[in-house]
Each structure stands twice: as C-alpha cells, then as structure tokens.
Design a protein around this motif. Structure first.
Motif, PDB file in Angstrom:
ATOM      1  N   GLY A  48       0.781  -1.230   0.000  1.00  0.00           N
ATOM      2  CA  GLY A  48       0.000   0.000   0.000  1.00  0.00           C
ATOM      3  C   GLY A  48       0.806   1.270   0.000  1.00  0.00           C
ATOM      4  O   GLY A  48       0.238   2.346   0.053  1.00  0.00           O
ATOM      5  N   TRP A  51      -0.094   3.879  -2.957  1.00  0.00           N
ATOM      6  CA  TRP A  51      -1.469   4.332  -3.185  1.00  0.00           C
ATOM      7  C   TRP A  51      -1.636   5.795  -2.780  1.00  0.00           C
ATOM      8  O   TRP A  51      -0.987   6.275  -1.856  1.00  0.00           O
ATOM      9  N   VAL A  96      -8.719   7.538  -6.992  1.00  0.00           N
ATOM     10  CA  VAL A  96      -7.700   6.790  -6.287  1.00  0.00           C
ATOM     11  C   VAL A  96      -6.630   6.403  -7.293  1.00  0.00           C
ATOM     12  O   VAL A  96      -6.927   6.104  -8.455  1.00  0.00           O
ATOM     13  N   TYR A  98      -2.182   4.990  -7.974  1.00  0.00           N
ATOM     14  CA  TYR A  98      -1.053   4.200  -7.501  1.00  0.00           C
ATOM     15  C   TYR A  98       0.215   4.655  -8.219  1.00  0.00           C
ATOM     16  O   TYR A  98       0.212   4.822  -9.444  1.00  0.00           O
ATOM     17  N   ASP A 107      -4.144   6.665 -12.114  1.00  0.00           N
ATOM     18  CA  ASP A 107      -5.301   6.797 -11.232  1.00  0.00           C
ATOM     19  C   ASP A 107      -6.601   6.646 -12.018  1.00  0.00           C
ATOM     20  O   ASP A 107      -6.625   6.720 -13.252  1.00  0.00           O
ATOM     21  N   SER A 266      -0.860  10.976  -0.287  1.00  0.00           N
ATOM     22  CA  SER A 266      -0.122   9.748  -0.556  1.00  0.00           C
ATOM     23  C   SER A 266       0.080   8.970   0.732  1.00  0.00           C
ATOM     24  O   SER A 266       0.506   9.524   1.749  1.00  0.00           O
TER      25      SER A 266
END
Length: 285
Positions: A48, A51, A96, A98, A107, A266
């Motif tokens: 994670g 993300w 959202v 990454y 995103d 972030s």
C-alpha cells in the motif's frame, strides 16, 4: 650387525615422515576458506505504500459542439443549427491512484460537472422573417483511467503530462424549441413575437471519452500535495428526446478545456517522487 642399522634407518624415516605431516597439516588447514555468509534477508514489501487519493475542483470551458441532427426526408429544407453554445461550468471530482516508480503513476477518477446551458438557433429566412431557438441543460459525468509521467522536481515543483480514457454520461434536461417571428405571420399565425415553446423530452447518452493533461504538483508535507493542471477532454455526443412534432436536438464532438485544482494524499508519507525529499535546485545536477 647390519640388522640394527636397518632398523635405525627405518625408525628415523618414520620420525621424519611424522614431522612432515605435523608441519604441513596446519598450513593445509590455513589454506581452507571460511564458509560463505548467509544470503541477506529479502527486503520487506510495503503493502500500500504507492497508493494515493485525490480530490479536484474543475472549471470546464466548453468548445462549440457540432450539429448532428439527422436530415428529415419530409422536410429537406430544414435549416442547419448555428451559433451552438455551451456555458462554462464548475465541477468536482475525486479518485484513487497508484505510483509504480519515481516517474510513472496511474489513477481512476470520476468528475461531475454542473449543468451547462445549451442554446442554438436556426432560421429558414436567414433571420429575416423569424428564427427558432433550441435550448436546454447538459449534465456531464466522466469516469477516466489516467496514466501520468512525472518529469522531475525543481524547487519543489513536479511537472507532469498524462492521458486518460473512459466513458462520459451526458444527460440533456429541460430542453425545448421555440419560434420567434420578427414580422407578423412568419409561421402562418397572426402577429409577431415568440410563440409557445415546445418541450422536448429528456435524453441521455453514454459514449467513449478521452483526455490529455499537463500539470504541476507541489508537496506540502505529511503526505499532501497541491495539484494544478490543464486538461483537454473529448466527451463524444449527446441528444435530447423528441418533442410532440418528433424533432430533437443532436450534438457531436463535445469537447472542453478544463482547469483543475486539487489535493492529493499519498500513503507513502509524502516523500519526493525522486526519493530524496524536496530541496532547492535541480535534482538532476
């Protein structure tokens, strides 16, 4: 008397051989290499860490759409639409994303724009005896998957470019058409002025959408970054429902120039995309 001499020689040879073995054994042991160290433990994977979330405010400046009205075989003299306009409107959105590495991220975003006021005109007499107005409100919702390339960081500013593709849902509401006579009786009815409006039913179209983006971000700390960008978006086509006379408005090539200002958070903790934090000067020097 020869036997004792032979025994002494054999004993001396055995002693010398034992001494040679004893002396060479430590040297042989010293030549052995130590066992290799154990392999390093694999670095822990930070689940994670790439993300991020985003929220955006958008101002959409629509370009002039094009008329896509189908020709009427029963009325080949139907004039084309002219002066097509869509008002610029504010909107909002979020998404959202990454970050894959120091320069590549992706995103998925959803943006809702305010109801844009649409208007257009037509006139069989070229606006000499009268004209028709077609009007309504157009709502646009987009869902896009975007890819960005960060181009480096200078004095805390990270410029980037990107492109996106997805869908646009366009809803035409409160649509109508209305005739206005400049001279009396232009439409066969007595008098001049505006005639009663004919309401058109609501219509909705979902079609392909794509976008090109250029912008800059600035990290403010604690994982947050300000983001400002320009985006060109192609929204496809739209149409109203029909009125009681079986006419409707149809548009194509709906595009907009958009200014976006937003905030990104972030989960990686807000480090610089170049990995060294934001400092002064050119990081590539």
């Amino acid at each position: 008397m020869t036997a004792p001499r032979t025994n002494r020689s054999a004993a001396v040879a055995a002693i010398l051989s034992g001494l040679a073995i004893g002396i060479s054994a430590p040297a042989f042991a010293a030549d052995l290499l130590p066992p290799p160290p154990p392999p390093p433990a694999p670095a822990p994977v930070q689940i994670g860490s790439g993300w991020y979330l985003r929220a955006d405010f958008t101002e959409s400046y629509y370009n002039h759409p094009k008329d896509s009205t189908l020709p009427d075989p029963n009325d080949p003299g139907m004039p084309p639409l002219v002066r097509l306009r869509l008002s610029h409107e504010a909107g909002y959105g979020g998404g959202v994303g990454y970050r894959f590495n120091n320069w590549l991220r992706m995103d998925a975003t959803i943006d809702q724009r305010g109801a844009s006021r649409f208007s257009t005109y037509s006139s069989r007499s070229n606006f000499v005896t009268g004209y028709n107005i077609e009007a309504g409100k157009l709502d646009v919702l987009t869902g896009l998957v975007n890819v960005y390339a960060d181009l480096g960081t200078w004095w805390g500013l990270t410029p980037y470019i990107g492109a996106g593709i997805g869908v646009a849902d366009k809803s035409f509401n409160n649509a109508y058409t209305q005739t206005t006579c400049i001279i009396p009786g232009c439409d066969g009815s007595p008098g001049a002025g505006a005639r009663p409006a004919a309401k058109r039913r609501d219509g909705s179209v979902t079609s392909l959408a794509w976008a090109l983006t250029g912008g800059v971000s600035y990290e403010i700390g604690a994982g947050f970054a300000l983001d400002a960008s320009y985006r060109y978006v192609n929204l496809g086509r739209a149409k109203t429902g029909l009125d009681d006379y079986f006419y409707g408005t149809r548009l194509k090539d709906i595009t907009a120039n958009e200014v976006r200002v937003g905030l990104r958070y972030s989960f990686a903790g807000g480090t610089s995309p170049l990995g060294g934090g934001y400092g002064g000067g050119n990081p590539y020097e």
